[in-house]
Design an enzyme around this catalytic site. Structure first.
Site, PDB file in Angstrom:
ATOM      1  N   GLU A   1       0.821  -1.265   0.016  1.00  0.00           N
ATOM      2  CA  GLU A   1      -0.026   0.082  -0.026  1.00  0.00           C
ATOM      3  C   GLU A   1       0.836   1.122   0.069  1.00  0.00           C
ATOM      4  O   GLU A   1       1.748   1.352   0.914  1.00  0.00           O
ATOM      5  CB  GLU A   1      -1.100  -0.023   1.265  1.00  0.00           C
ATOM      6  CG  GLU A   1      -1.643   1.471   1.547  1.00  0.00           C
ATOM      7  CD  GLU A   1      -2.414   1.718   0.286  1.00  0.00           C
ATOM      8  OE1 GLU A   1      -2.413   2.787  -0.148  1.00  0.00           O
ATOM      9  OE2 GLU A   1      -3.438   0.964  -0.068  1.00  0.00           O
TER      10      GLU A   1
ATOM     11  N   ASN B   1     -10.035   3.957  -0.776  1.00  0.00           N
ATOM     12  CA  ASN B   1     -11.096   4.813  -0.826  1.00  0.00           C
ATOM     13  C   ASN B   1     -12.370   4.121  -0.277  1.00  0.00           C
ATOM     14  O   ASN B   1     -13.211   4.885  -0.020  1.00  0.00           O
ATOM     15  CB  ASN B   1     -11.477   4.996  -2.423  1.00  0.00           C
ATOM     16  CG  ASN B   1     -12.076   6.354  -2.566  1.00  0.00           C
ATOM     17  OD1 ASN B   1     -11.571   7.443  -2.031  1.00  0.00           O
ATOM     18  ND2 ASN B   1     -12.938   6.537  -3.373  1.00  0.00           N
ATOM     19  N   THR B   2     -12.416   2.901  -0.178  1.00  0.00           N
ATOM     20  CA  THR B   2     -13.499   2.081   0.525  1.00  0.00           C
ATOM     21  C   THR B   2     -13.953   2.619   1.816  1.00  0.00           C
ATOM     22  O   THR B   2     -15.124   2.758   2.103  1.00  0.00           O
ATOM     23  CB  THR B   2     -13.291   0.633   0.719  1.00  0.00           C
ATOM     24  OG1 THR B   2     -12.702   0.210  -0.667  1.00  0.00           O
ATOM     25  CG2 THR B   2     -14.269  -0.092   0.834  1.00  0.00           C
TER      26      THR B   2
ATOM     27  N   HIS C   1     -16.671  11.535  -8.578  1.00  0.00           N
ATOM     28  CA  HIS C   1     -16.733  10.476  -7.525  1.00  0.00           C
ATOM     29  C   HIS C   1     -16.377   9.007  -8.074  1.00  0.00           C
ATOM     30  O   HIS C   1     -15.725   8.435  -7.098  1.00  0.00           O
ATOM     31  CB  HIS C   1     -18.267  10.388  -7.359  1.00  0.00           C
ATOM     32  CG  HIS C   1     -18.563   9.446  -6.280  1.00  0.00           C
ATOM     33  ND1 HIS C   1     -18.176   9.113  -4.917  1.00  0.00           N
ATOM     34  CD2 HIS C   1     -19.635   8.333  -6.564  1.00  0.00           C
ATOM     35  CE1 HIS C   1     -18.555   8.231  -4.324  1.00  0.00           C
ATOM     36  NE2 HIS C   1     -19.382   7.617  -5.114  1.00  0.00           N
TER      37      HIS C   1
ATOM     38  N   ARG D   1     -27.405   8.821 -10.877  1.00  0.00           N
ATOM     39  CA  ARG D   1     -26.484   9.848 -10.408  1.00  0.00           C
ATOM     40  C   ARG D   1     -26.110  10.882 -11.574  1.00  0.00           C
ATOM     41  O   ARG D   1     -26.004  12.079 -11.109  1.00  0.00           O
ATOM     42  CB  ARG D   1     -25.007   9.428  -9.926  1.00  0.00           C
ATOM     43  CG  ARG D   1     -25.219   8.651  -8.529  1.00  0.00           C
ATOM     44  CD  ARG D   1     -24.194   8.011  -8.169  1.00  0.00           C
ATOM     45  NE  ARG D   1     -24.449   7.199  -6.859  1.00  0.00           N
ATOM     46  CZ  ARG D   1     -23.624   6.547  -6.200  1.00  0.00           C
ATOM     47  NH1 ARG D   1     -22.298   6.349  -6.686  1.00  0.00           N
ATOM     48  NH2 ARG D   1     -23.540   6.118  -5.034  1.00  0.00           N
TER      49      ARG D   1
ATOM     50  N   VAL E   1     -19.281  -1.120  -3.962  1.00  0.00           N
ATOM     51  CA  VAL E   1     -19.036  -2.058  -3.007  1.00  0.00           C
ATOM     52  C   VAL E   1     -19.249  -3.498  -3.439  1.00  0.00           C
ATOM     53  O   VAL E   1     -18.326  -4.251  -3.250  1.00  0.00           O
ATOM     54  CB  VAL E   1     -19.660  -1.506  -1.758  1.00  0.00           C
ATOM     55  CG1 VAL E   1     -19.369  -2.692  -0.539  1.00  0.00           C
ATOM     56  CG2 VAL E   1     -19.552  -0.294  -1.235  1.00  0.00           C
TER      57      VAL E   1
ATOM     58  N   ARG F   1     -31.346  10.184   0.756  1.00  0.00           N
ATOM     59  CA  ARG F   1     -32.330  10.265  -0.357  1.00  0.00           C
ATOM     60  C   ARG F   1     -33.092   9.015  -0.188  1.00  0.00           C
ATOM     61  O   ARG F   1     -34.320   8.833  -0.111  1.00  0.00           O
ATOM     62  CB  ARG F   1     -31.884  10.559  -1.463  1.00  0.00           C
ATOM     63  CG  ARG F   1     -31.635  12.024  -1.750  1.00  0.00           C
ATOM     64  CD  ARG F   1     -30.770  12.270  -2.979  1.00  0.00           C
ATOM     65  NE  ARG F   1     -29.533  11.953  -3.138  1.00  0.00           N
ATOM     66  CZ  ARG F   1     -28.805  11.422  -4.272  1.00  0.00           C
ATOM     67  NH1 ARG F   1     -29.794  11.264  -5.265  1.00  0.00           N
ATOM     68  NH2 ARG F   1     -27.731  10.910  -4.079  1.00  0.00           N
TER      69      ARG F   1
ATOM     70  N   SER G   1     -24.429  10.448   1.567  1.00  0.00           N
ATOM     71  CA  SER G   1     -24.878   9.313   1.028  1.00  0.00           C
ATOM     72  C   SER G   1     -26.157   9.320   0.572  1.00  0.00           C
ATOM     73  O   SER G   1     -26.978   9.836   0.894  1.00  0.00           O
ATOM     74  CB  SER G   1     -24.789   8.343   2.379  1.00  0.00           C
ATOM     75  OG  SER G   1     -25.422   7.147   1.883  1.00  0.00           O
TER      76      SER G   1
ATOM     77  N   GLU H   1     -12.075  -0.696  -9.196  1.00  0.00           N
ATOM     78  CA  GLU H   1     -12.177   0.581  -9.758  1.00  0.00           C
ATOM     79  C   GLU H   1     -10.920   0.823 -10.623  1.00  0.00           C
ATOM     80  O   GLU H   1     -11.280   1.380 -11.791  1.00  0.00           O
ATOM     81  CB  GLU H   1     -12.297   1.842  -8.784  1.00  0.00           C
ATOM     82  CG  GLU H   1     -12.987   2.945  -9.620  1.00  0.00           C
ATOM     83  CD  GLU H   1     -13.144   4.233  -8.814  1.00  0.00           C
ATOM     84  OE1 GLU H   1     -13.178   5.512  -9.240  1.00  0.00           O
ATOM     85  OE2 GLU H   1     -13.282   4.128  -7.364  1.00  0.00           O
TER      86      GLU H   1
END
Length: 930
Positions: free
Chosen positions: A516, A524-525, A864, A761, A910, A740, A736, A894
């Site tokens: 790492e 980013n998780t 994002h 999105r 995820v 919504r 998050s 990703e």
């Protein structure tokens, strides 16, 4: 003849009878300590039951952490409640778990009063005896309770006692200490009332006495005479005016007159002298025994603080305590009583790899109380030292200093700081303390000096490095070689994808290294908030949600505008339920379910307490990494992937010492994430996104893509960059989609809705960008907040505007009040009809927005997710520019492109990291074993 020590030993471990005739099997109690392990609503988790079960048995009595009696009374996150009858069932499990092992179970009850932080109670204002804020940085000014509300509060304490009796506890401890509400009423600092509840000392004592009276009344009514009533108190306050020791003696005499079964001194150390009169060295317990009346002397006194060994308990009893409560030592040693009975001498620390073995719940593990006791025994350099002085640099925020570490064959002989200009006193003082601790323990794994954590950690890290260098030098001298290490599988990147891949590869009996570039694990998780999508899972079935893979496939395809790679998407959808089970099998259960934009049904799996999925996932995966002894290199850059005869052979890396190393590997998994935090790369593919903030962590720079391109990998969809519609712009914090999905709406500066909030999105983002102001507000109420733990985090971050009514909220935001009220009224009508006439929203029309407080967050889109990346096939093998497999190289998450098409559905990333992360780990292990 028995020696004095033997008699004391027997005394501590022999039975003790309380004034009501109830017998405790010994004089040792487990002190009440907050674990922060309750659910979001204060109900009991299984982890908590296991924690208490493990610690009961040989200890006489367990005092369970404080339960709040009212939903404005919780003083910490994850607190447990006794505020409603629905809590009885969970609390009964704790009582039963303790009693099944033969210990007494006592429940502490409290209300935090002015010590409660608004973000813990949904942004509401805490209450107290008077509108006087606690004397600490940033404390909220409470609302003073009316005299009617004080009466109600006494009743609530009574109701709490009734519930404790119903739950089967053997007793309650009234929490009149730690500056919580009961103490606030007795304190002249926090109580400045002029009614019967304040003013004179006699009036200020009314509230604690009223709580004791109602407790006795409930016990007479619902329990039998063996039920125990205890009272905990803090003997002094530093504040002026504040409680002094003679005030406390007055209160204790009054409590004794009413009758109770024990008192509990609340102090950090049993023999602590006065904190007010610094010149008086006499321990307060000695003053207490000298001053108390005959009546008070009949009530047993519990001492707490600093009890680690049997000798500590004996000293406490010798000084006048009748019973001894053990705190941190019971966390570190669940079988503490057995150990001291065997005559063991204990040291207060916890091996950082032993969380599960010690049954310590995850939230308690992260709590400062435990954190200070942790020692990372896993990274201790092993082997003999080469004699000599090894020099290391120490860096903290302000200094770069040289440290000389003298080592002898099996010990740290000395640690010296080289003289330097402008060394400030605070640094040298904390250094001296850290140095002493390291030399005394002969290990760098000691507690950091409080108030100087970063400096202590820098010193500890430097000493560890010096030891590692010395061990290496010794090994070379003894004929060892510095052959580059060889691993079956090397995983690059420690976000969810990398951790899942490393765990899965290790479970296939291969040697694994995790590399790492950042100083911490999580990638980013750790910032992921909403959850993990999967269709047809066991958890959906349990909740009666009918869902199927085909629907999930079609909706993800529609979300990606039909451009998703169908082979990857089919594999993703088919393997998602298995990935949910893979996590559950490893102690990471996502069993609560919500919805995100672009989905027609609830399929976004998240933790039971409805908290953000990222932190939960990473801590669970990290625990699995530790259990498997997987090697981890942090602060390490990968410079090059090495190839031999067309297949992978290893890596060239640069560690935090700037040393270049070659690591041999049979297979490599690239899990380095996307490139949202690389503005140059984003603008190269999408010039229109120049200047946009990003929600990603600073390590998301696309290095993995560049490394793979250098060995010939192809890329796909690089221009498909998703912006997230709801990003708080000053902090780049992602709000998050679960907010919504929980029933929130979006309004513009006019106070009107302008789009279907749960569209995909890209469409929601475009609608916000098209507003004249280019931003909008997320509006939600108390019901949404209650069901989404993330909302409390946003409130805590300080960017939520709240108000008791929509009118006041409109005023604070500068919205047209009439238009805003009309918007809410119209939306609430749609909820009632379950039909949105204006924008065709069909999902998450959960509740009308009508329960105060009301909340708003100002948001606008931010970069994002990068949907593009290297090309892979459905087995996660990396493909070159001609579509051929590059042997031994795998990629997931990703860093790989093609799965999401032109737009990613919330909750699919995820799922992507776990589905393809585990797959990459499995295939890389199989390849390495060929």
């Amino acid at each position: 003849m028995h020696s004095h020590n033997e008699l004391l030993h027997n005394e501590i471990l022999s039975p003790f009878t309380l004034p009501n005739g109830t017998q405790l099997k010994n004089r040792i109690l487990m002190a009440p300590m907050t674990t922060c392990t309750g659910y979001f609503d204060g109900s009991v988790t299984n982890e908590l039951v296991d924690y208490y079960h493990e610690r009961a048995g040989s200890i006489g009595t367990v005092i369970v952490e404080c339960g709040f009696i009212d939903d404005r009374g919780l003083a910490f996150p994850g607190a447990i409640g006794i505020d409603h009858d629905n809590k009885i069932e969970g609390l009964a499990k704790i009582a039963e778990a303790i009693q099944s092992k033969g210990s007494k179970a006592i429940l502490q009850i409290y209300h935090g009063g002015r010590m409660v932080e608004p973000e813990l109670i949904g942004g509401r204002t805490p209450v107290g005896p008077s509108a006087v804020a606690a004397p600490r940085e940033g404390a909220a000014t409470p609302v003073a309770l009316t005299s009617e509300e004080v009466d109600d509060m006494v009743t609530k304490f009574g109701e709490g006692v009734r519930r404790a009796i119903k739950a089967g506890f053997d007793g309650v401890e009234i929490h009149g200490a730690n500056t919580y509400l009961i103490q606030q009423f007795f304190s002249p600092n926090s109580n400045q009332r002029d009614d019967k509840w304040g003013g004179s000392r006699e009036n200020r004592a009314r509230f604690p006495l009223a709580v004791l009276e109602i407790t006795q009344k409930m016990v007479r009514q619902y329990a039998d005479p063996s039920f125990i009533i205890g009272y905990r108190f803090s003997p002094e306050e530093l504040e002026v005016p504040g409680i002094r020791f003679d005030d406390t003696m007055y209160l204790l005499e009054q409590l004794a007159e009413l009758g109770l079964h024990y008192l509990h001194f609340s102090m950090g150390y049993t023999l602590r002298p006065s904190i007010v009169d610094k010149h008086d060295p006499i321990p307060l317990i000695q003053k207490y025994t000298a001053m108390r009346s005959e009546k008070l002397a009949q009530i047993p006194m519990v001492g707490v603080g600093g009890i680690v060994n049997k000798s500590d308990a004996e000293t406490a009893i010798e000084h006048g305590y009748d019973l001894v409560a053990v705190g941190k030592a019971c966390i570190a040693y669940p079988d503490w009583t057995d150990r001291i009975a065997r005559g063991e001498t204990l040291e207060l620390f916890i091996d950082s790899t032993q969380r599960e073995a010690l049954t310590i719940p995850e939230p308690l593990w992260r709590f400062s109380l435990v954190d200070a006791m942790l020692r990372d025994l896993s990274s201790m350099p092993t082997g003999k030292f080469k004699n000599g002085v090894f020099q290391e640099k120490i860096q903290d925020e302000t200094h770069e200093l040289m440290l000389n570490v003298s080592l002898e064959i099996d010990r740290i002989a000395d640690i010296e700081l080289e003289a330097a200009d402008n060394l400030d006193v605070t640094f040298t003082t904390s250094f001296e303390e850290t140095r002493t601790r390291i030399l005394d323990a002969n290990t760098p794994h000691v507690d950091a000096v409080s108030g100087a954590t970063t400096q202590s950690e820098a010193v500890k890290k430097a000493v560890t490095k010096a030891m590692a260098k010395s061990c290496k030098a010794m090994a070379l001298e003894e004929g060892g070689s510095l052959e580059p290490p060889c691993y079956d599988v090397v995983v690059i990147g420690s976000g969810g994808t990398g951790l899942a891949a490393a765990i899965q590869a290790s479970d296939r009996d291969t040697s694994v290294l995790l590399v790492e570039k950042m100083p911490t694990i999580g990638g980013n998780t750790i910032k992921a908030s909403v959850g993990m999508n999967a269709a047809g899972t066991r958890f959906q079935k349990l909740k009666g949600i009918h869902d199927c893979k085909e629907k999930f496939y079609q909706e993800s395809l529609k979300g990606g505008q039909g451009t998703n790679n169908p082979e990857l998407l089919r594999s993703f959808v088919n393997n998602a339920p298995e990935a949910i089970e893979w996590l559950a099998d490893r102690g990471i259960e996502l069993n609560d379910i919500t919805i995100t934009g672009g989905m027609s049904t609830d399929r976004t799996h998240r933790p039971a307490d409805r908290s953000a999925v990222g932190g939960f996932l990473i801590s669970g995966l990290q625990r699995n990494i530790t259990q498997r002894d997987i090697d981890v290199m942090l602060d390490t850059d990968v410079l090059e992937i090495l190839m031999e005869n067309g297949a992978v052979s290893g890596l060239r890396v640069k560690n935090d010492e700037n040393e270049e190393l070659t690591i041999r590997a049979k297979s490599v998994v690239m899990a380095t994430g996307g490139f949202s935090a690389n503005q140059e790369m984003v603008v190269k593919y999408r010039p229109d996104l120049k200047g946009f903030v990003t929600t990603n962590h600073k390590g998301a720079t696309g290095t993995g893509i560049a490394l793979l391109e250098r060995i010939g990998a192809g890329t796909v969809d690089m221009g498909e960059i998703q912006i997230h519609p709801t990003v708080e712009q000053t902090t780049s914090y992602l709000i998050s989609e679960a907010i919504r999905g929980g029933g929130a709406i979006l309004v513009n500066q006019k106070g009107e809705r302008f789009f279907n909030e749960l569209e995909t999105r890209d469409k929601v983002s475009a609608a916000i960008i098209n507003l004249p102001e280019h931003y909008s507000y997320i509006i939600f109420d108390e019901q949404v907040r209650r069901n989404n733990k993330a909302a409390d985090e946003y409130i805590g971050k300080g960017f939520v505007v709240s108000a008791d009514s929509p009118r006041v909220l409109a005023d604070k935001l500068g919205l047209d009040m009439h238009a805003f009220l009309a918007t809410l009224e119209r939306y609430n009508l749609f909820v009632e009809k379950q039909h949105d006439e204006d924008f065709g929203r069909t999902t998450a029309l959960r509740h009308p927005i009508h329960e105060g407080p009301f909340y708003a967050i100002r948001i606008a889109p931010g970069v994002h997710h990068t949907m593009g990346g290297v090309t892979i096939n459905a087995d996660t093998e990396v493909l070159d520019v001609y579509g051929n497999v590059i042997p031994g190289v795998f990629a997931a998450g990703e860093v790989a492109g093609g799965l999401h098409g032109r737009n990613r559905i919330g909750g699919n990333a995820v799922a992507d990291i776990i589905v393809f992360g585990t797959m990459a780990g499995r295939h890389a292990a199989n390849w390495a074993k060929q």
